[in-house]
Design a protein around this motif. Structure first.
Motif, PDB file in Angstrom:
ATOM      1  N   GLN A  12      32.181  39.486  45.969  1.00  0.00           N
ATOM      2  CA  GLN A  12      32.882  40.039  47.129  1.00  0.00           C
ATOM      3  C   GLN A  12      31.499  41.257  47.283  1.00  0.00           C
ATOM      4  O   GLN A  12      31.472  41.365  48.544  1.00  0.00           O
ATOM      5  CB  GLN A  12      34.047  40.967  46.598  1.00  0.00           C
ATOM      6  CG  GLN A  12      35.215  39.748  46.234  1.00  0.00           C
ATOM      7  CD  GLN A  12      36.613  40.474  46.056  1.00  0.00           C
ATOM      8  OE1 GLN A  12      36.646  41.684  45.898  1.00  0.00           O
ATOM      9  NE2 GLN A  12      37.582  39.821  45.642  1.00  0.00           N
ATOM     10  N   SER A  13      30.921  41.846  46.625  1.00  0.00           N
ATOM     11  CA  SER A  13      29.989  42.637  46.883  1.00  0.00           C
ATOM     12  C   SER A  13      28.812  42.090  47.786  1.00  0.00           C
ATOM     13  O   SER A  13      28.462  42.744  48.783  1.00  0.00           O
ATOM     14  CB  SER A  13      29.447  43.316  45.677  1.00  0.00           C
ATOM     15  OG  SER A  13      28.833  42.509  44.732  1.00  0.00           O
ATOM     16  N   SER A  56      30.240  41.282  51.185  1.00  0.00           N
ATOM     17  CA  SER A  56      30.360  42.598  52.007  1.00  0.00           C
ATOM     18  C   SER A  56      28.914  43.061  52.561  1.00  0.00           C
ATOM     19  O   SER A  56      28.809  43.538  53.628  1.00  0.00           O
ATOM     20  CB  SER A  56      30.810  43.704  51.060  1.00  0.00           C
ATOM     21  OG  SER A  56      30.783  44.950  51.790  1.00  0.00           O
TER      22      SER A  56
END
Length: 205
Positions: A102-103, A106
């Motif tokens: 997810q990072s 992002s």
């Protein structure tokens, strides 16, 4: 030490590279061959999303090139890129990667939003000043040069022939892929370490 947070961010980037192969193999083994690999409900949403992203990012190059190159070929190339990205983003492997990283996703989102922002600020600047403002178009400029020269080399054609349908289509596709690669590299080696730096600095307070 002032460089410690940046070092932490770079360490995290390296660890993700080292661990990616293992998790990718796990995702492949956990996906059944009998299951559908493309999620149609996700495809329609991705189609809308990538239509906006690709179309907006292509505005500067399209405006500069449409008087010289085949407009039909450029439009077809843009449509093909939209379909390709929508297809990839709708696969189960991609969606599993988005959940596991997810990072990183992002950081990719921030990088593509920055590319869209550059395209949007270029348009009014061009319309009001009638100047190309190449400093805003550095990714597109270098990608366009590489794509143009590569198509000339592999097709064994002259510069004038690159404006025909097939060379224009291939140049559009190659330029789009190169720009996307540059955005991904920017996200992975600039945005992601910088976000790790901010998080580590915030936690250290």
């Amino acid at each position: 030490m002032r460089g410690a947070p940046l070092f932490v961010g770079l360490q995290l980037t390296i660890s993700i590279c080292a661990d990616f192969r293992m998790k990718f193999c796990d995702m492949q083994s956990s996906t059944s061959i009998d299951q559908p690999q493309i999620l149609l409900h996700a495809f329609y949403g991705n189609l809308m999303r990538w239509s906006i992203i690709v179309s907006v990012c292509a505005i500067p190059s399209f405006i500069i090139a449409f008087k010289v190159y085949s407009v039909t070929a450029m439009v077809m190339g843009i449509v093909m890129l939209i379909a390709f990205y929508s297809f990839v983003a709708s696969t189960k492997i991609w969606r599993a990667s988005a959940n596991n990283w997810q990072s990183v996703m992002s950081a990719l989102s921030i990088a593509f939003k920055l590319k869209i922002f550059l395209a949007l600020i270029w348009l009014p600047a061009f319309l009001f000043t009638k100047e190309i403002h190449f400093f805003v178009l550095l990714p597109d400029l270098y990608a366009g040069i590489i794509a143009h020269e590569s198509i000339m080399y592999f097709l064994k054609i002259s510069g004038d022939e690159t404006t025909l349908f097939l060379p224009t289509l291939l140049t559009t596709l190659l330029q789009g892929l190169i720009v996307s690669l540059l955005v991904v590299l920017f996200a992975f080696f600039v945005v992601f370490p910088f976000s790790c730096l901010i998080r580590s600095t915030w936690r250290g307070r």
